[in-house]
Scaffold this active site. Structure first.
Site, PDB file in Angstrom:
ATOM      1  CG  ASP A 208       3.022   0.726  -1.747  1.00  0.00           C
ATOM      2  OD1 ASP A 208       2.823   1.913  -1.437  1.00  0.00           O
ATOM      3  OD2 ASP A 208       2.978  -0.208  -0.937  1.00  0.00           O
TER       4      ASP A 208
ATOM      5  CB  SER B 240      -0.314  -0.975   5.493  1.00  0.00           C
ATOM      6  OG  SER B 240       0.582   0.083   5.743  1.00  0.00           O
TER       7      SER B 240
ATOM      8  CG  HIS C  80      -0.070   1.542   0.607  1.00  0.00           C
ATOM      9  ND1 HIS C  80       1.017   0.792   1.020  1.00  0.00           N
ATOM     10  CD2 HIS C  80      -0.778   1.815   1.741  1.00  0.00           C
ATOM     11  CE1 HIS C  80       0.972   0.637   2.333  1.00  0.00           C
ATOM     12  NE2 HIS C  80      -0.107   1.231   2.796  1.00  0.00           N
TER      13      HIS C  80
END
Length: 489
Positions: free
Chosen positions: A382, A264, A410
């Site tokens: 995600d 991320s 995610h």
């Protein structure tokens, strides 16, 4: 929920922070954990594992060499033109920022009359037919009309077309030696960097897996996360402040061949390090990192609310993170968040982290300049990062491999640890195939040798000669013998 609301209300009335911003005490201070002071008063917790392994010499002369020759042109409207100049180059691509192919673009056209010259005008694509028609009419006039005046040529009557000036041009010309990184080599180090709201504990499965294989692993807690110190100023959580922390951590633990694994927001720090130290970064992994766009905080975001309000909404935020970050929202996933200390940061740190994501340099050109091999891992479910963003990233990067996990979201490294570990290990051991050395051609080609053998057979066995070739009727009716054409040398 009620407790959080009361604490937030007291925060608003007393104008004090609802969270005590102090580092979390680690329960295992001696199990590979270190505390590194990157700046005075700024201490980061780092887990550093050096496994017991046999002494193996560093590999020499192994792997393949990849030639990276690329020309990147950026125009003022944001259009990107990438030209691969290598031997294995694909066709020229001209892409918009949204990834759609743009076959034609507006061009600057200069029209010159017979007596006066007009200033350059920009003609849109829709008017291309009229420009062509004008050319035809000019050609017809040149053929059937009056002769051009003195000092003028036929070329002055035709429009002169030139491309608009590029805003920026980047040329990349280098060679990289890419080899397999085995855990027994002491010159290999793996760096794991988490994102917003995480901690080094989210990499627990990966750290155990690779340390058992003999890899040296390093993973830090970002400032305000896990057991790292949490300064009480907003400027401590900007992208540049956090990137500087990661740069100092990298310089402290870097080896000869380093592999960066980011998740991320942590992917942006990996990209930053790959630009700062291109010779030391051997490979890189981006897990749900998003598209190659410059970072800037959103003006309409829930994280722009006051800290005390965010503290009141912390249970709602935790529930939203669980629903969007995991493909399934059961007791197992809730326990994973609790055990791995994920999304367990103060409202002040969370607000400062989200508002500090300003990185205008990290645009498409910045990512297109990377020459390191990159593995992209994306969880199909995600809800934070659409798959189209990772697809766009794979198109921009020079050497990228996109892998999509259908059962992940995610937090895919926590949901599907076995699959992620396998993908990472295969990529770490990957090396490009060495092209075979070209063999010197012999003086006698195989076709010549075959023809010689056929000639020998034809000479020794005349009965196999084709009648249509062997016999030819002359004009006077007699038959003339003609040798086979294959028998000629």
């Amino acid at each position: 929920m009620l407790t959080s609301f009361m604490e937030g209300l007291l925060c608003c009335l007393s104008s004090k922070s609802a969270n005590v911003v102090v580092p979390v005490e680690t329960s295992e201070p001696s199990d590979g954990y270190e505390f590194v002071e990157v700046k005075p008063g700024r201490v980061l917790r780092v887990r550093h594992i050096i496994p017991d392994r046999a002494v193996v010499e560093e590999p020499t002369g192994l792997g393949g060499i990849v030639s990276c020759k690329r020309k990147i042109t950026v125009y003022r409207n944001g259009q990107l033109f990438i030209e691969n100049l290598g031997d294995r180059a694909s066709a020229e691509l001209k892409n918009c920022q949204n990834g759609e192919t743009e076959p034609d673009s507006a061009e600057e056209v200069e029209l010159t009359d017979c007596g006066n010259s007009s200033p350059p005008a920009i003609l849109p694509e829709a008017r291309s037919e009229s420009v062509t028609a004008g050319k035809d009419r000019t050609a017809e006039t040149g053929e059937s009309g009056d002769a051009p005046a003195a000092g003028q040529t036929d070329q002055s009557q035709e429009p002169r077309i030139r491309r608009r000036k590029p805003k920026r041009t980047v040329v990349i010309d280098c060679e990289r030696q890419i080899s397999a990184c085995k855990g027994t080599h002491a010159d290999v180090a793996l760096f794991f960097i988490h994102g917003v709201g995480g901690s080094l504990d989210i990499w627990g499965n990966q750290l155990d897996f690779f340390s058992k294989l003999g890899y040296e692993v390093i993973t830090p807690d970002l400032a305000g996360h896990g057991a790292s110190s949490a300064p009480k100023i907003v400027a401590a959580y900007t992208f540049y402040a956090l990137a500087e922390d990661m740069r100092l951590i990298f310089k402290r633990y870097a080896r000869k061949r380093n592999i960066l694994i980011g998740h991320s927001y942590g992917v942006s720090f990996c990209t930053f390090l790959a630009h700062e130290y291109p010779e030391q970064i051997h490979k890189m992994v981006m897990i749900n990192g998003g598209g190659p766009t410059a970072l800037e905080p959103s003006l309409c975001s829930i994280f722009n609310l006051p800290t005390c309000v965010l503290h009141c909404l912390s249970p709602l935020l935790a529930w939203s993170f669980l629903k969007a970050g995991f493909a399934r929202q059961g007791a197992k996933e809730k326990q994973l968040l609790k055990d791995n200390n994920a999304f367990n940061v103060s409202s002040f740190v969370l607000r400062a982290m989200m508002s500090g994501q300003y990185w205008p340099e990290g645009d498409e050109v910045y990512h297109a300049e990377l020459t390191v091999p990159i593995l992209l891992v994306h969880g199909m479910h995600d809800k934070f990062v659409p798959i189209e963003e990772d697809q766009r990233m794979s198109e921009i990067l020079l050497m990228a491999f996109l892998k999509v996990l259908e059962d992940g979201s995610h937090m895919v490294m926590m949901e599907c640890p076995e699959a992620v570990n396998t993908l990472l290990h295969e990529f770490i051991l990957w090396e490009p195939a060495i092209p075979p050395t070209p063999k010197k051609e012999s003086k006698t080609r195989p076709e010549t040798a075959n023809s010689q053998s056929d000639n020998t057979k034809a000479t020794s066995d005349p009965s196999k000669v084709r009648p249509s070739t062997a016999r030819q009727t002359s004009s006077n009716g007699s038959t003339v013998e003609k040798p086979d054409s294959k028998a000629k040398k």
